[in-house]
Write a protein that holds these residues in place. Structure first.
Motif, short mmCIF file in Angstrom:
data_model
loop_
_atom_site.label_atom_id
_atom_site.label_comp_id
_atom_site.label_asym_id
_atom_site.label_seq_id
_atom_site.Cartn_x
_atom_site.Cartn_y
_atom_site.Cartn_z
N ASN A 103 16.47 52.83 25.86
CA ASN A 103 16.94 52.33 24.57
C ASN A 103 15.79 52.57 23.60
O ASN A 103 14.72 51.97 23.73
N ASP A 104 16.01 53.48 22.65
CA ASP A 104 14.99 53.77 21.63
C ASP A 104 15.16 52.75 20.51
O ASP A 104 15.64 53.06 19.42
N VAL A 105 14.75 51.51 20.80
CA VAL A 105 14.93 50.43 19.83
C VAL A 105 14.13 50.77 18.57
O VAL A 105 13.01 51.29 18.64
N TRP A 108 19.69 49.51 17.82
CA TRP A 108 19.76 50.04 19.18
C TRP A 108 20.00 51.55 19.19
O TRP A 108 20.58 52.08 18.24
N GLU A 109 19.58 52.24 20.25
CA GLU A 109 19.86 53.67 20.42
C GLU A 109 19.84 54.00 21.91
O GLU A 109 18.77 54.15 22.50
N VAL A 110 21.00 54.12 22.53
CA VAL A 110 21.01 54.54 23.94
C VAL A 110 20.65 56.03 24.02
O VAL A 110 21.09 56.83 23.20
N GLU A 111 19.80 56.38 24.99
CA GLU A 111 19.34 57.76 25.10
C GLU A 111 19.08 58.17 26.55
O GLU A 111 18.78 57.35 27.40
N LEU A 112 19.15 59.47 26.77
CA LEU A 112 18.68 60.07 28.01
C LEU A 112 17.17 60.29 27.88
O LEU A 112 16.73 60.94 26.93
ZN ZN Z 1 16.14 57.71 19.12
#
Ligand code: ZN
Length: 281
Positions: A154-156, A123-127
């Motif tokens: 989310n940059d899965v 997972w990667e939460v992002e703006l």
């Molecule tokens: Zn990312």
């Protein structure tokens, strides 16, 4: 404004949230929320509408990604020092860019499918930054004028495909469902400072990521300018601005997603996403 798309996947309808959070139907005004709607003049026309005069949407329909017709998803890697450190990589001297397939886009609460044979889905939460007007070689000072708004992403990332299977990163970033966007597209006028937004992620109710966009190595204006010198950005393109520390790869031992896991993530002022992880479809 908080723009949304609601309804079944593939046949979403446009809408907006009014000041009380009530979903209002924009079907009589627009066919969909696509690139042309994101132009400054078009957003100004929408902002002039009286939300109370728009029909209320009954019930709680599924939400889709808040914009249609995305041309490209540009990812920025290692844009928070603490994440570069946990990934065991050097802090970049210039933005690290990768491409994420637009077919990876999913709604903000859709189940997240783990790809067949994946053991390292992370997972990667992002703006996410949504471009509203063409940007080609724009200065940092002029960059934000090309931004229509912001949303949660989310940059899965499938780490084995990203890092262990011959390159490039794009492989591990592009599986179907790997880019949940939304719930809302929040227009730029409602985000006073894109470098002052807390962002967070929970796995099964446990805090995993907690950061602030103020810790980005390269800020939003710099990223839009930089990317626009490498490729022309068009309305409806999206830049994923990187993730803070706390991804599964950084855990000791690493913790990757399993069917049945539940993710909840958000960016302050932009809403939150919630979904279950499922086996491959
Ligand atoms: Zn990312």
């Amino acid at each position: 404004m908080r723009l949304v798309r609601w309804g079944e996947a593939g046949s979403e309808r446009p809408g907006l949230l009014d000041a009380d959070g009530v979903l209002r139907d924009l079907c009589a005004v627009l066919a969909d929320i696509g690139p042309a709607v994101l132009a400054p003049e078009s957003l100004a026309r929408l902002a002039a509408l009286d939300p109370a005069a728009l029909p209320r949407v009954v019930g709680s329909p599924r939400l889709g990604a808040p914009l249609a017709g995305v041309g490209k998803l540009v990812g920025i890697g290692l844009n928070y020092r603490d994440h570069a450190q946990e990934a065991g990589m050097a802090q970049p001297a210039e933005p690290v860019i990768f491409m994420k397939a637009a077919t990876a886009i999913a709604g903000p609460n859709d189940p997240l499918p783990i790809p067949p044979d994946s053991r390292k889905t992370d997972w990667e939460v992002e703006l996410a930054v949504v471009i509203g007007s063409p940007a080609r070689r724009v200065s940092r000072q002029a960059a934000l004028a090309h931004v229509a708004g912001y949303c949660v992403a989310n940059d899965v990332s499938e780490r084995a495909y990203q890092l262990e299977r011959g390159g490039t990163w794009d492989k591990g970033k592009s599986f179907d469902g790997f880019a949940p966007l939304g719930p809302w597209l929040v227009t730029r006028d409602e985000v006073a400072d894109p470098q002052a937004l807390p962002l967070w992620l929970e796995l099964n109710g446990e805090p995993r990521q907690s950061g602030n966009t103020g810790s980005m190595i390269f800020g939003v204006a710099e990223l839009v300018s930089y990317v626009s010198h490498v490729m022309t950005l068009l309305a409806g393109d999206v830049i994923l601005t990187g993730t803070p520390a706390g991804v599964g790869m950084g855990c000791k031992p690493p913790r990757y997603l399993l069917p049945g896991d539940r993710l909840r993530l958000g960016v302050e002022g932009l809403g939150e996403q919630r979904y279950a992880v499922t086996g491959s479809d």
